[in-house]
Motif scaffolding. Structure first.
Motif, PDB file in Angstrom:
ATOM      1  N   ASN A 349       0.783  -1.117   0.162  1.00  0.00           N
ATOM      2  CA  ASN A 349      -0.095   0.128  -0.066  1.00  0.00           C
ATOM      3  C   ASN A 349       0.761   1.234  -0.011  1.00  0.00           C
ATOM      4  O   ASN A 349       0.328   2.400   0.317  1.00  0.00           O
ATOM      5  CB  ASN A 349      -0.748  -0.051   1.250  1.00  0.00           C
ATOM      6  CG  ASN A 349      -1.892  -1.313   1.210  1.00  0.00           C
ATOM      7  OD1 ASN A 349      -2.091  -1.677   0.171  1.00  0.00           O
ATOM      8  ND2 ASN A 349      -2.067  -1.767   2.185  1.00  0.00           N
ATOM      9  N   ASP A 350       2.194   1.242  -0.331  1.00  0.00           N
ATOM     10  CA  ASP A 350       3.146   2.253  -0.498  1.00  0.00           C
ATOM     11  C   ASP A 350       2.329   3.407  -1.305  1.00  0.00           C
ATOM     12  O   ASP A 350       2.199   3.098  -2.772  1.00  0.00           O
ATOM     13  CB  ASP A 350       4.432   1.765  -0.884  1.00  0.00           C
ATOM     14  CG  ASP A 350       5.581   3.005  -0.651  1.00  0.00           C
ATOM     15  OD1 ASP A 350       5.095   4.221  -0.595  1.00  0.00           O
ATOM     16  OD2 ASP A 350       6.482   2.659  -0.411  1.00  0.00           O
ATOM     17  N   ASP A 351       2.076   4.497  -0.967  1.00  0.00           N
ATOM     18  CA  ASP A 351       1.523   5.614  -1.794  1.00  0.00           C
ATOM     19  C   ASP A 351       2.496   6.946  -2.159  1.00  0.00           C
ATOM     20  O   ASP A 351       2.486   7.699  -2.622  1.00  0.00           O
ATOM     21  CB  ASP A 351       0.520   6.360  -0.993  1.00  0.00           C
ATOM     22  CG  ASP A 351       0.920   7.249   0.207  1.00  0.00           C
ATOM     23  OD1 ASP A 351       1.987   6.604   0.654  1.00  0.00           O
ATOM     24  OD2 ASP A 351      -0.144   7.571   1.051  1.00  0.00           O
ATOM     25  N   VAL A 381       1.007  -3.345   4.283  1.00  0.00           N
ATOM     26  CA  VAL A 381       1.738  -2.060   4.782  1.00  0.00           C
ATOM     27  C   VAL A 381       1.891  -0.769   3.691  1.00  0.00           C
ATOM     28  O   VAL A 381       2.015  -1.171   2.616  1.00  0.00           O
ATOM     29  CB  VAL A 381       3.217  -2.629   5.169  1.00  0.00           C
ATOM     30  CG1 VAL A 381       3.017  -3.518   6.226  1.00  0.00           C
ATOM     31  CG2 VAL A 381       4.242  -2.806   4.321  1.00  0.00           C
ATOM     32  N   GLY A 382       2.250   0.310   4.199  1.00  0.00           N
ATOM     33  CA  GLY A 382       2.289   1.616   3.394  1.00  0.00           C
ATOM     34  C   GLY A 382       3.587   1.922   3.377  1.00  0.00           C
ATOM     35  O   GLY A 382       4.617   0.898   3.556  1.00  0.00           O
ATOM     36  N   HIS A 383       4.135   2.906   2.974  1.00  0.00           N
ATOM     37  CA  HIS A 383       5.393   3.350   2.803  1.00  0.00           C
ATOM     38  C   HIS A 383       6.054   3.248   4.074  1.00  0.00           C
ATOM     39  O   HIS A 383       7.488   2.399   4.394  1.00  0.00           O
ATOM     40  CB  HIS A 383       5.449   4.722   2.587  1.00  0.00           C
ATOM     41  CG  HIS A 383       6.882   5.336   2.000  1.00  0.00           C
ATOM     42  ND1 HIS A 383       7.750   4.989   0.992  1.00  0.00           N
ATOM     43  CD2 HIS A 383       7.859   6.168   2.741  1.00  0.00           C
ATOM     44  CE1 HIS A 383       8.807   5.232   1.009  1.00  0.00           C
ATOM     45  NE2 HIS A 383       8.824   6.011   2.053  1.00  0.00           N
ATOM     46  N   TYR A 384       5.731   3.600   5.230  1.00  0.00           N
ATOM     47  CA  TYR A 384       6.436   3.635   6.470  1.00  0.00           C
ATOM     48  C   TYR A 384       6.504   2.291   7.266  1.00  0.00           C
ATOM     49  O   TYR A 384       7.385   1.776   7.999  1.00  0.00           O
ATOM     50  CB  TYR A 384       5.784   4.768   7.492  1.00  0.00           C
ATOM     51  CG  TYR A 384       6.026   6.007   7.190  1.00  0.00           C
ATOM     52  CD1 TYR A 384       7.270   6.624   7.501  1.00  0.00           C
ATOM     53  CD2 TYR A 384       5.028   6.852   6.460  1.00  0.00           C
ATOM     54  CE1 TYR A 384       7.626   7.855   7.080  1.00  0.00           C
ATOM     55  CE2 TYR A 384       5.274   8.058   6.107  1.00  0.00           C
ATOM     56  CZ  TYR A 384       6.395   8.597   6.245  1.00  0.00           C
ATOM     57  OH  TYR A 384       6.785   9.837   5.820  1.00  0.00           O
ATOM     58  N   GLY A 385       5.619   1.492   6.961  1.00  0.00           N
ATOM     59  CA  GLY A 385       5.425  -0.141   7.141  1.00  0.00           C
ATOM     60  C   GLY A 385       6.513  -0.859   6.571  1.00  0.00           C
ATOM     61  O   GLY A 385       6.955  -1.971   7.168  1.00  0.00           O
ATOM     62  N   VAL A 386       7.208  -0.405   5.490  1.00  0.00           N
ATOM     63  CA  VAL A 386       8.285  -1.040   4.908  1.00  0.00           C
ATOM     64  C   VAL A 386       9.555  -1.037   5.753  1.00  0.00           C
ATOM     65  O   VAL A 386      10.348  -2.265   5.783  1.00  0.00           O
ATOM     66  CB  VAL A 386       8.579  -0.496   3.425  1.00  0.00           C
ATOM     67  CG1 VAL A 386       9.808  -1.021   3.073  1.00  0.00           C
ATOM     68  CG2 VAL A 386       7.361  -0.535   2.419  1.00  0.00           C
TER      69      VAL A 386
END
Length: 425
Positions: A349-351, A381-386
């Motif tokens: 879900n990286d935006d 996960v999004g960007h920070y979840g990476v």
């Protein structure tokens, strides 16, 4: 004059912030009977909200005093082991037995995109359990005097190369988001030169290697506006009395505005919930909010030349995937990378860096053997979840640790045994 106007507004609000802070202390003091009433908590909550939304957040500290290695807790100390005007190299020294087998060296290259390196605190905390961790600690450009000179994308690549030289052979490197491009460029340049200090492996996480793939709002804005628009609208001079007075920069508060506008509804809801937690005296939830936003709202300025060169090279020209990127006149050819193992990691879900943008590194580094490369896409996960959070710790870290262990570096690989050939005579 916009930066100066911003500073003047901040200074003008100082008396109001001081008053709000005094009100908050008064109405949250347990000796004040009003502090135990809904009205008192409401007044204190409103005062704290005003003070927090108008303050300037300073550079946070890593604050990592200990870690767990195996079943033991060991002390951790921060030590600057390499220093230059625009960045330091911090080593997280662990108090481990000298008789213990040495862990691999890991250089974490933090993004220079507005936030401080402490945004990767969770990344460091997870990796120091498995490696000797070093991290780049970039300097706020407004704190660097003009006399210190320029700092652009070429300098960034040079800094990475110099740090790898300082750490020695068989160092592994991890690039989080923005530095994926300069780290890959540094590896390509070092391999082309036959540099024995080229990293043993590089892990690229949520990075904009090829922003033509699944472009996000950030990518589209850069292409639509063009480099001249950014030069005319977001580059400003550091105001007096900062040490970097008169330096051209991309102010951190503008970058923060861009970050927050992408998910403005979430930030509004988070602050509303924070207010209600304070009124209801839910201290744990309120403290979690403070911890997150103390980090998120702490921003730094970037030098104008670094910002503009990065936007033009990565987001407008797509120079690396097109094969036109150069470093101080020297071609940056990912095909030269042969001995550096490559791991790419993306979030579903990286935006900010869309799916496929980081994986593109595999299509560029065609000469890395198949057994020295891997790609992983983390679901949900999004960007920070990476690079942070529970899924990072439980699902991504083990893969990184295993990949590093599987690619120890040229000097630590087992040499092939000589083949015994039967005498045909």
């Amino acid at each position: 004059m916009y930066y100066q106007f911003y500073e003047l507004n901040h200074a003008a609000l100082q008396p109001a912030r001081a008053f709000a802070d005094a009100v908050k202390l008064l109405y949250s003091n347990p000796l004040n009977p009003m502090a135990h009433t809904p009205m008192g908590r409401t007044i204190a909550a409103g005062a704290e909200m005003f003070e927090r939304t108008t303050r300037r957040y300073g550079k946070p500290s890593f604050g990592i005093a200990e870690t767990r290695i195996g079943f033991d807790k060991v002390a951790v100390r921060e030590r600057v082991v390499w220093k230059k005007p625009f960045g330091d190299l911090i080593h997280f020294e662990r108090d481990v037995s000298k008789e213990r087998k040495a862990d691999p060296k890991l250089l974490i290259v933090a993004p220079m995109s507005g936030h401080y390196a402490t945004l990767l605190r969770g990344t460091v905390e997870s990796m120091i359990q498995h490696a000797e961790v070093y991290i780049t600690d970039w300097t706020d450009a407004r704190m660097v005097p003009v006399a210190a000179g320029r700092f652009d994308l070429d300098d960034y690549v040079d800094y990475v190369i110099e740090m790898l030289h300082h750490l020695g052979p068989d160092t592994h490197v991890m690039a989080v988001c923005q530095p994926s491009v300069p780290v890959l460029a540094a590896a390509a340049v070092m391999e082309a030169r036959g540099d024995r200090f080229a990293p043993a492996s590089m892990t690229l996480m949520g990075g904009p290697i090829d922003t033509r793939r699944n472009p996000t709002a950030v990518n589209k804005l850069a292409e639509e506006k063009g480099i001249e628009w950014f030069r005319d609208n977001v580059i400003m001079q550091v105001p007096w009395p900062e040490p970097g007075f008169m330096r051209n920069v991309y102010p951190g508060f503008l970058q923060l505005s861009g970050f927050m506008s992408m998910n403005l509804d979430r930030h509004i809801i988070a602050h509303k919930d924070f207010y209600m937690h304070l009124v209801k005296d839910d201290g744990d939830s309120a403290e979690k909010h403070r911890d997150f936003y103390d980090e998120y709202l702490a921003v730094m300025d970037l030098t104008a030349e670094f910002y503009l060169q990065t936007v033009d090279t990565v987001f407008v020209q797509h120079a690396l995937p097109k094969g036109t990127m150069r470093h101080r006149g020297e071609p940056v050819d990912p095909k030269a990378v042969r001995n550096v193992a490559l791991l790419t990691i993306e979030g579903e879900n990286d935006d900010i860096s869309g799916i496929g943008q980081t994986q593109a590194a595999h299509d560029l580094c065609v000469n890395i053997p198949d057994d020295m490369r891997a790609h992983y896409m983390q679901p949900r996960v999004g960007h920070y979840g990476v690079f942070n959070g529970s899924r990072f710790r439980s699902e991504i870290v083990p893969r990184i640790v295993d990949f590093i262990a599987s690619n120890p570096g040229a000097s630590k690989r087992e040499r092939p045994r000589p083949r015994i050939v039967a005498n045909q005579a």
